[in-house]
Each structure stands twice: as C-alpha cells, then as structure tokens.
Design a protein around this motif. Structure first.
Motif, mmCIF file in Angstrom:
data_model
loop_
_atom_site.group_PDB
_atom_site.id
_atom_site.type_symbol
_atom_site.label_atom_id
_atom_site.label_comp_id
_atom_site.label_asym_id
_atom_site.label_seq_id
_atom_site.Cartn_x
_atom_site.Cartn_y
_atom_site.Cartn_z
ATOM 1 N N PHE A 110 0.867 -1.187 0.000
ATOM 2 C CA PHE A 110 0.000 0.000 0.000
ATOM 3 C C PHE A 110 0.898 1.230 0.000
ATOM 4 N N GLU A 112 2.158 5.229 -1.578
ATOM 5 C CA GLU A 112 1.626 6.586 -1.579
ATOM 6 C C GLU A 112 1.100 6.928 -2.967
ATOM 7 N N MET A 114 -2.595 8.048 -5.407
ATOM 8 C CA MET A 114 -3.857 7.432 -5.787
ATOM 9 C C MET A 114 -3.645 6.197 -6.648
ATOM 10 N N ARG A 115 -2.718 6.256 -7.603
ATOM 11 C CA ARG A 115 -2.470 5.116 -8.478
ATOM 12 C C ARG A 115 -1.982 3.891 -7.703
ATOM 13 N N ALA A 116 -1.088 4.106 -6.738
ATOM 14 C CA ALA A 116 -0.562 2.983 -5.947
ATOM 15 C C ALA A 116 -1.661 2.344 -5.104
ATOM 16 N N ARG A 117 -2.535 3.160 -4.522
ATOM 17 C CA ARG A 117 -3.615 2.607 -3.712
ATOM 18 C C ARG A 117 -4.625 1.839 -4.564
ATOM 19 N N GLU A 118 -4.909 2.357 -5.748
ATOM 20 C CA GLU A 118 -5.829 1.645 -6.636
ATOM 21 C C GLU A 118 -5.243 0.314 -7.098
ATOM 22 N N HIS A 120 -3.098 -1.488 -5.415
ATOM 23 C CA HIS A 120 -3.111 -2.374 -4.249
ATOM 24 C C HIS A 120 -4.499 -2.991 -4.063
ATOM 25 N N ARG A 121 -5.540 -2.191 -4.172
ATOM 26 C CA ARG A 121 -6.903 -2.716 -4.011
ATOM 27 C C ARG A 121 -7.255 -3.689 -5.127
ATOM 28 N N ASN A 124 -5.576 -7.017 -4.475
ATOM 29 C CA ASN A 124 -6.211 -7.746 -3.384
ATOM 30 C C ASN A 124 -7.511 -8.391 -3.832
#
Length: 359
Positions: A110, A112, A114-118, A120-121, A124
């Motif tokens: 996870f 930093e 927006m692209r990295a969080r998207e 990661h989700r 998952n």
C-alpha cells in the motif's frame, strides 16, 4: 635467511610481477592466483568445499582459505524429491499447509499516491478470495482465544488444522463459526495431552457446553473415519488419531497446582495426582465431577505437606464452589489411610496426618 611473511604471501598468491605494455611502459600486474605454498603447482589443484566454506589444495589437503562464497546457482528445492523432478523454485516463502493455493503470488504494498492505492486494491480483489479471508479470520480468532488461556502454539496449529479440514469437507455447513472453533480447540487440547474442560471452553468462547459437546462428537467421528485426511502431516496426525475419553481428575491437577503457586509445585502435583487416581475407586465419589475430585485431592495434599491452601483459593482456580470441594473432601477423609502413601509421611517425607482437617 628465513623467508619473510611477504614472500609466503607472494607464493600463495601468484603473479604480482611487472609486465610491459604495448606502449613500452611497465605496469604492475594485478592478476593474482592462489597457489599452494607446499606444492607450488601451477596451475594449482584447488577444490572449493562449499559445505564447509573452505578452499583446499587437492594434492596435499592444505586449507588455503575459509568462508568462501558459494557462487553456484540456487536452483534447488525439496518440493519434488520423491518424484525425482527438477523444480527450479528459488523465490517465495515456504508453503503454508493451513492456506489454500501455492502462496507464491506477488503482493503489492500500500504505497503513496492514488495510483498505488488503486493498484493495491485491485491486486487484493484478484488474489485474496473469500475462502482465504474466512480462513485467516478464523485463524486469528483461534490464536486470540488460545493465547487468553495460555495454550501452546503447537496445540493452536492443531486446532487450525482441524478447522481447515472441516472447511474443506463442508462438515459444519450453516453452523455458527464460534461453535466450530470451540470444538476444534477442545479436541486439539485433548490430543495434545493438555485437556480443557467443557466449562473452561464455555467461559472462553461463550458457546454453550451442550453445543460444544455436539460439535466435539461430530469432529471425533469425522477424524476417526477420515484418518487419511491429513495430507500434509504437519500438525495433528489424523492417521494416528485416537479417541479420548472423559478428562480425568489426575489430568487437571498439574494446571491447578501451577496456578496455586506452591513452594514445591512438582511434589504437590505428584501427590495430588496419586490421590485423585486412588479416589476414583471410592464409592462415595462415584459420579462426581473430575473438577471437584481434583480440587479435593489438592486440598488434602496441601494440608498433608504443610503448604496448605484454603478451599476458597482452590475453588477460584478450579472453577467450582468451595462447598463442593469440602463435600468431596469429606468423602475422602475417612479413607485417608488408604489414600496417603507411607513415603509421604515423616521421617521419609514431610507429610503429617495430623495436619489434615476434619472437614
């Protein structure tokens, strides 16, 4: 004149002489080779023993270097040794028999932005399926419950392994997960020779004793009829599963003595176990709970050896009332000559019969 240390090093590491380059200038030769100072063979006959990390001369056996680095490839695995196949798996964690799949997937952290969080989700959602999430949640619950009453990790793994077997075979479909977890913990404790009573599991999980008993019977029947279900053989040996009877009073004395903090807990455990085993032959105690018999045996042993504990102190540890302990003790007191061994009494031991209370 004896050779100096520099001369010995020069003999071991060949080269170092100046050489003439194409433009006519002399430059130092930095190419060095390891030579045996005893054999002086060129080229040297050197053997790299990676198992011990030594560089050894193949002619005379002199060790010329230690802690050498193994530069060979890492294509080695124990996954298919039985089949004789070559499985070049060099990355990833060890296989976890408690989870489904190979568990060698790449996990995206996870990070930093927006692209990295998207990312990661999205990863998952594709990798972590619902079954794996349910297993992980159940394993966390088993760990938390077992650590609350100091159950060893090996017993925790056995309970998790039993739970996974029930999930794979859809044994308790539609049954509350809390009841299944309680039954798995109960039967794992019995198999590891550290039994817990129905009352202790009830106070831990808040699942009724009747429900725990039903789950235990179904689990025991399942494990007996599916002895070959343990494919991994890692935790609970299902193929060697043995049906267990009711938890005896002698099996409970060890934990109760440790919690009461006696001066010599091992001696108190030994004496109370013997008293509990001998008390099973008394007619007046037939049909009584093993908890009350174990508590009464500890009550008698503590007064006999001069390290007395009150019935209220023992009741707080055993989970029974002090009146129940005194009632069971009153049935044991008339048979004290049969229950107490002579080796416990003075002068061989520190026990004295006159210390025993009447009730």
């Amino acid at each position: 004149m004896a050779p100096s240390m520099d001369d010995d090093m020069m003999r071991m590491f060949g080269g170092g002489q100046n050489q003439q380059s194409q433009d006519g200038e002399y430059k130092q030769n930095l190419n060095q080779r390891l030579l045996c100072p005893d054999c002086n063979e060129d080229p040297p006959n050197l053997i790299e023993e990676f198992s011990s990390g030594d560089m050894v001369c193949g002619s005379c056996g002199l060790v010329l270097g230690d802690r050498i680095i193994d530069t060979r490839s890492e294509w080695r695995t124990f996954a298919n040794d039985d089949q004789g196949n070559d499985d070049p798996s060099r990355v990833g964690d060890a296989m976890n028999p408690l989870l489904n799949g190979s568990q060698l997937e790449t996990s995206i952290g996870f990070g930093e932005g927006m692209r990295a969080r998207e990312l990661h989700r999205a990863q998952n959602r594709t990798v972590n399926d619902k079954a794996t999430k349910n297993l992980l949640a159940a394993y966390r619950e088993i760990t938390n419950l077992c650590e609350a009453i100091s159950i060893p990790k090996t017993t925790q793994d056995s309970a998790k392994h039993i739970f996974k077997l029930t999930e794979d075979n859809k044994l308790f479909k539609g049954k509350p997960q809390e009841a299944v977890i309680a039954g798995c913990i109960f039967i794992a404790c019995r198999q590891s020779k550290a039994p817990r009573t129905f009352r202790e599991i009830y106070s831990l999980t808040k699942v009724s004793k009747k429900e725990i008993g039903r789950t235990f019977k179904v689990l025991e029947k399942f494990l007996q009829s599916n002895r070959d279900a343990n494919v991994t053989g890692s935790f609970l040996m299902v193929e060697n599963y043995e049906a267990t009877g009711t938890t005896g009073a002698a099996e409970l004395c060890a934990r109760y003595c440790n919690n009461l903090q006696f001066k010599n807990p091992h001696l108190m455990e030994k004496i109370s176990k013997t008293l509990a085993e001998k008390s099973s032959s008394l007619k007046d105690l037939a049909g009584r709970s093993p908890l009350s018999i174990a508590a009464a045996a500890i009550y008698m042993a503590s007064h006999l050896m001069g390290d007395s504990r009150t019935s209220r102190d023992i009741a707080a540890v055993a989970g029974v009332s002090d009146g129940t302990i005194r009632t069971a003790y009153r049935h044991m007191y008339p048979s004290r000559d049969q229950l107490v061994e002579k080796d416990w009494l003075a002068p061989k031991g520190n026990g004295r019969m006159d210390r025993l209370p009447v009730n």
